[in-house]
Design a protein around this motif. Structure first.
Motif, PDB file in Angstrom:
ATOM      1  N   ARG A 128       0.917  -1.392   0.070  1.00 12.07           N
ATOM      2  CA  ARG A 128      -0.024   0.137   0.089  1.00 12.07           C
ATOM      3  C   ARG A 128       0.908   1.159   0.118  1.00 12.07           C
ATOM      4  O   ARG A 128       1.976   1.444   0.756  1.00 12.07           O
ATOM      5  CB  ARG A 128      -0.794   0.118   1.047  1.00 12.07           C
ATOM      6  CG  ARG A 128      -1.717   1.192   1.415  1.00 12.07           C
ATOM      7  CD  ARG A 128      -2.882   1.086   2.492  1.00 12.07           C
ATOM      8  NE  ARG A 128      -1.859   1.590   3.603  1.00 12.07           N
ATOM      9  CZ  ARG A 128      -1.759   0.624   4.859  1.00 12.07           C
ATOM     10  NH1 ARG A 128      -2.331  -0.624   4.533  1.00 12.07           N
ATOM     11  NH2 ARG A 128      -1.070   1.167   5.668  1.00 12.07           N
ATOM     12  N   ALA A 129       0.346   2.287  -0.896  1.00 10.66           N
ATOM     13  CA  ALA A 129       1.339   3.533  -0.920  1.00 10.66           C
ATOM     14  C   ALA A 129       0.373   4.682  -1.182  1.00 10.66           C
ATOM     15  O   ALA A 129      -0.595   4.761  -1.530  1.00 10.66           O
ATOM     16  CB  ALA A 129       2.141   3.422  -2.046  1.00 10.66           C
ATOM     17  N   THR A 130       0.702   5.860  -0.374  1.00 13.93           N
ATOM     18  CA  THR A 130       0.055   7.127  -0.360  1.00 13.93           C
ATOM     19  C   THR A 130       0.942   8.074  -0.654  1.00 13.93           C
ATOM     20  O   THR A 130       2.182   8.109  -0.163  1.00 13.93           O
ATOM     21  CB  THR A 130      -0.623   7.065   1.026  1.00 13.93           C
ATOM     22  OG1 THR A 130      -1.442   6.279   1.339  1.00 13.93           O
ATOM     23  CG2 THR A 130      -1.527   8.328   0.709  1.00 13.93           C
ATOM     24  N   HIS A 131       0.695   9.029  -1.658  1.00 11.95           N
ATOM     25  CA  HIS A 131       1.480  10.194  -1.646  1.00 11.95           C
ATOM     26  C   HIS A 131       0.736  11.551  -1.964  1.00 11.95           C
ATOM     27  O   HIS A 131      -0.389  11.530  -2.739  1.00 11.95           O
ATOM     28  CB  HIS A 131       2.453   9.946  -3.177  1.00 11.95           C
ATOM     29  CG  HIS A 131       3.187  10.955  -3.457  1.00 11.95           C
ATOM     30  ND1 HIS A 131       4.180  11.418  -2.692  1.00 11.95           N
ATOM     31  CD2 HIS A 131       3.180  11.831  -4.607  1.00 11.95           C
ATOM     32  CE1 HIS A 131       5.012  12.243  -3.233  1.00 11.95           C
ATOM     33  NE2 HIS A 131       4.164  12.772  -4.543  1.00 11.95           N
ATOM     34  N   ASP A 132       1.064  12.552  -1.117  1.00 15.40           N
ATOM     35  CA  ASP A 132       0.653  13.819  -1.390  1.00 15.40           C
ATOM     36  C   ASP A 132       1.566  14.713  -2.225  1.00 15.40           C
ATOM     37  O   ASP A 132       2.435  14.914  -2.005  1.00 15.40           O
ATOM     38  CB  ASP A 132       0.607  14.443   0.166  1.00 15.40           C
ATOM     39  CG  ASP A 132      -0.462  15.842   0.036  1.00 15.40           C
ATOM     40  OD1 ASP A 132      -0.438  16.602  -0.843  1.00 15.40           O
ATOM     41  OD2 ASP A 132      -1.192  16.007   0.960  1.00 15.40           O
ATOM     42  N   VAL A 133       0.839  15.077  -3.342  1.00 12.53           N
ATOM     43  CA  VAL A 133       1.776  15.826  -4.537  1.00 12.53           C
ATOM     44  C   VAL A 133       2.270  17.189  -4.011  1.00 12.53           C
ATOM     45  O   VAL A 133       3.493  17.485  -4.001  1.00 12.53           O
ATOM     46  CB  VAL A 133       1.003  16.005  -5.671  1.00 12.53           C
ATOM     47  CG1 VAL A 133       2.021  16.465  -6.711  1.00 12.53           C
ATOM     48  CG2 VAL A 133       0.708  14.573  -6.339  1.00 12.53           C
ATOM     49  N   ALA A 141       3.611   1.020   2.896  1.00 13.85           N
ATOM     50  CA  ALA A 141       3.304   0.150   4.060  1.00 13.85           C
ATOM     51  C   ALA A 141       3.220  -1.483   3.266  1.00 13.85           C
ATOM     52  O   ALA A 141       2.677  -1.706   2.140  1.00 13.85           O
ATOM     53  CB  ALA A 141       2.042   0.474   4.633  1.00 13.85           C
ATOM     54  N   MET A 142       3.877  -2.446   3.814  1.00  9.44           N
ATOM     55  CA  MET A 142       3.928  -3.784   3.542  1.00  9.44           C
ATOM     56  C   MET A 142       3.001  -4.670   4.485  1.00  9.44           C
ATOM     57  O   MET A 142       3.434  -4.655   5.668  1.00  9.44           O
ATOM     58  CB  MET A 142       5.166  -4.310   3.241  1.00  9.44           C
ATOM     59  CG  MET A 142       5.087  -5.794   2.725  1.00  9.44           C
ATOM     60  SD  MET A 142       4.575  -5.851   0.850  1.00  9.44           S
ATOM     61  CE  MET A 142       6.228  -5.204   0.419  1.00  9.44           C
TER      62      MET A 142
END
Length: 222
Positions: A128-133, A141-142
């Protein structure tokens, strides 16, 4: 004795006349409109299904509008939402694209996008990955599912990475996490334990939360 040879065929009769072919014996042309429809090698895509919903908030006198449509045979969804008041002014326009593995949420006024992605690496392993530009920050996260249902082990780390990743053990009644923190004026890094446990006691729910060396107990009676 030798077998007699078969008789030779008789010559054609010159007086024999072949009857002419009648017009009714010829195949009739197919009527117009009965031709089979042409088949295309690449079928044209179907027009996306469009859905429009509007709500009115009487307290703030604001209309809430949502326009959404499904794309790629319902594999993805595109949604536009905005508000407008009684003067017709539009506020908080937002565009969202969501699918099974990727979702993008764009705020038009802030000119910022929040990107989320998740997919399976193995039968019991998920990424799972989250990115705020705009903030240029995110999290990776794994998650590993354990043998028993409801139990999982997660390793997460902020982006950019600072220190060791956060290890979290999840179980049906709560979770316990172990992470590195900076402590003291000399910026010493220590490991801290945080956790929360929730369970039903009698006719209510009891919650125990431990964070930053403090224990908080809460009981809610239903």
């Amino acid at each position: 004795m030798a077998e007699p040879s078969p008789p030779s065929p008789s010559p054609p009769n010159p007086n024999y006349v072949v009857p002419p072919t009648l017009p009714g014996d010829q195949p009739l042309p197919s009527p117009p409109g009965s031709d089979p429809q042409p088949r295309f090698l690449f079928p044209f895509p179907k027009r996306p299904f469009l859905r429009v919903t509007s709500e009115y908030d009487s307290d703030s006198s604001i209309f809430l509008h949502k326009v959404s449509c499904k794309l790629f045979d319902s594999l993805a969804k595109l949604k536009l939402s905005f508000q407008n008041n009684n003067k017709g002014e539009i506020a908080e326009p937002q565009v969202a694209f969501s699918s099974k593995y990727l979702s993008i949420h764009y705020d038009v006024e802030e000119q910022n996008a929040l990107i989320r992605s998740s997919f399976d690496v193995g039968p019991r392993l998920h990424l799972r990955a989250t990115h705020d530009v705009k903030a240029k920050q995110g999290e990776v996260a794994m998650v590993a599912d354990l043998v028993e249902p409801g139990y999982a082990l997660e390793l997460s780390s902020p982006v950019p990475t600072v220190g060791l990743p956060i290890a979290t053990f999840k179980f049906p009644l709560g979770e316990i996490s172990l992470q590195e923190r900076e402590k003291g004026e000399e910026v010493k890094r220590t490991l801290s334990v945080n956790g929360i446990v929730k369970g039903q006691v009698l006719n209510g729910v009891c919650t125990a939360q431990y964070s930053e060396e403090e224990l908080k107990l809460r009981y809610t009676y239903k």
